[in-house]
Design an enzyme around this catalytic site. Structure first.
Site, PDB file in Angstrom:
ATOM      1  CE1 TYR A 131       9.651  -8.444   6.867  1.00 34.85           C
ATOM      2  CE2 TYR A 131       8.594  -8.031   4.457  1.00 34.85           C
ATOM      3  CZ  TYR A 131       9.266  -9.346   5.811  1.00 34.85           C
ATOM      4  OH  TYR A 131       9.492 -10.575   5.223  1.00 34.85           O
TER       5      TYR A 131
ATOM      6  CG  HIS B 274      15.571  -4.685   8.267  1.00 34.08           C
ATOM      7  ND1 HIS B 274      17.235  -3.974   8.671  1.00 34.08           N
ATOM      8  CD2 HIS B 274      16.228  -5.936   7.464  1.00 34.08           C
ATOM      9  CE1 HIS B 274      17.784  -5.089   7.898  1.00 34.08           C
ATOM     10  NE2 HIS B 274      17.978  -5.817   7.747  1.00 34.08           N
TER      11      HIS B 274
ATOM     12  CG  ASP C  76      18.031  -1.582   9.253  1.00 30.51           C
ATOM     13  OD1 ASP C  76      18.572  -2.595  10.341  1.00 30.51           O
ATOM     14  OD2 ASP C  76      18.275  -1.238   8.253  1.00 30.51           O
TER      15      ASP C  76
ATOM     16  CG  ASN D 224      22.212  -9.274   5.780  1.00 30.96           C
ATOM     17  OD1 ASN D 224      23.083 -10.063   5.483  1.00 30.96           O
ATOM     18  ND2 ASN D 224      21.194 -10.213   5.544  1.00 30.96           N
TER      19      ASN D 224
END
Length: 190
Positions: free
Chosen positions: A16, A21, A92, A113
Site C-alpha cells: 500500500y 488511500h 484522502d 470508510n
C-alpha cells in the site's frame, strides 16, 4: 501538559506504500521526518511522539484495516486521556482534485470508510484534514483508484500539499482549528 492526537489514515503493508488511500500516512511520515522522530509499532498502530512548544503530540498511523480505524483512534484518545477537541484526522478524499485539501472542525464522513468508523465510535465532533486525490476513474473502479499508486507526475502535484499538511498540524496544535482553517483553507483550493 496539553496533549494532541494527530491521525493519518491508510493501510499498513508495503503493497500500500504510495497509494492514494495512504495519503494520510504520507502527511504523518513527512511530519515525523521534519521533526526527526520515528514511529514505533504499538497497540492498534504505529505511534510517534514529540513536543511542540510544551504541548505533547502523538502521531498515529492505525494498523487496523481502514474501515476499523475508529478502534485505534478511540484507544489512543482514551489511553492518553486526550480531549476530542485536540484530535485531527488526515484522510484522502476523492471529492477533491489532486493537491487540493480541506480542513474542517467537524462534519460527515463524506463516504470515507475510515472516517465513517471513527464517527461510529466517537461521533462527528473532531477536526479532519481531507487531502484531494482526484477521481479520474471509471464507474465501479473507485477501489482500484484509491488503492492505486501515485505516478511521479501526481507526486509533483501532491508534494506541496503534503508539506502544507505538516504546517497545518503545527498550526492546529499551536493555534487551534479555527485560526488554522482561516489561514490554510484558502491555500487548499485548486
Amino acid at each position: 501538559m496539553d496533549k494532541y492526537l494527530i491521525v493519518g489514515l491508510g493501510n499498513v503493508g508495503s503493497e500500500y506504500d504510495m497509494t492514494r488511500h495512504n495519503t494520510g500516512f504520507m502527511v504523518l511520515d513527512a511530519f515525523a521526518k521534519a521533526s526527526n522522530i520515528v514511529f514505533e509499532d504499538k497497540r492498534y498502530g504505529f505511534v510517534a511522539e514529540t513536543t511542540i512548544k510544551g504541548r505533547k503530540v502523538f502521531l498515529l498511523k492505525p494498523s487496523t484495516y481502514m474501515n476499523l480505524s475508529g478502534n485505534a483512534v478511540r484507544y489512543w484518545l482514551n489511553k492518553e486521556n486526550i480531549d476530542q477537541q485536540r484530535l485531527l484526522v488526515i484522510s484522502d478524499d476523492v471529492a477533491l482534485p489532486l493537491g487540493a485539501f480541506r480542513l474542517k472542525a467537524n462534519g460527515s464522513n463524506g463516504g470515507h470508510n475510515g472516517l465513517g468508523h471513527i464517527q461510529q465510535l466517537i461521533g462527528q465532533n473532531y477536526a479532519r484534514l481531507r487531502m484531494g486525490i482526484g477521481n479520474e476513474y471509471a464507474r465501479g473502479q473507485q477501489v482500484d483508484w484509491v488503492l492505486g499508486r501515485y505516478s511521479d507526475e501526481e507526486m509533483k502535484t501532491l508534494q506541496p500539499s503534503i508539506e502544507l499538511g505538516v504546517e497545518i498540524i503545527n498550526s492546529f496544535v499551536l493555534s487551534g482549528i479555527d485560526i488554522t482553517m482561516n489561514q490554510y483553507n484558502k491555500l487548499g483550493k485548486k
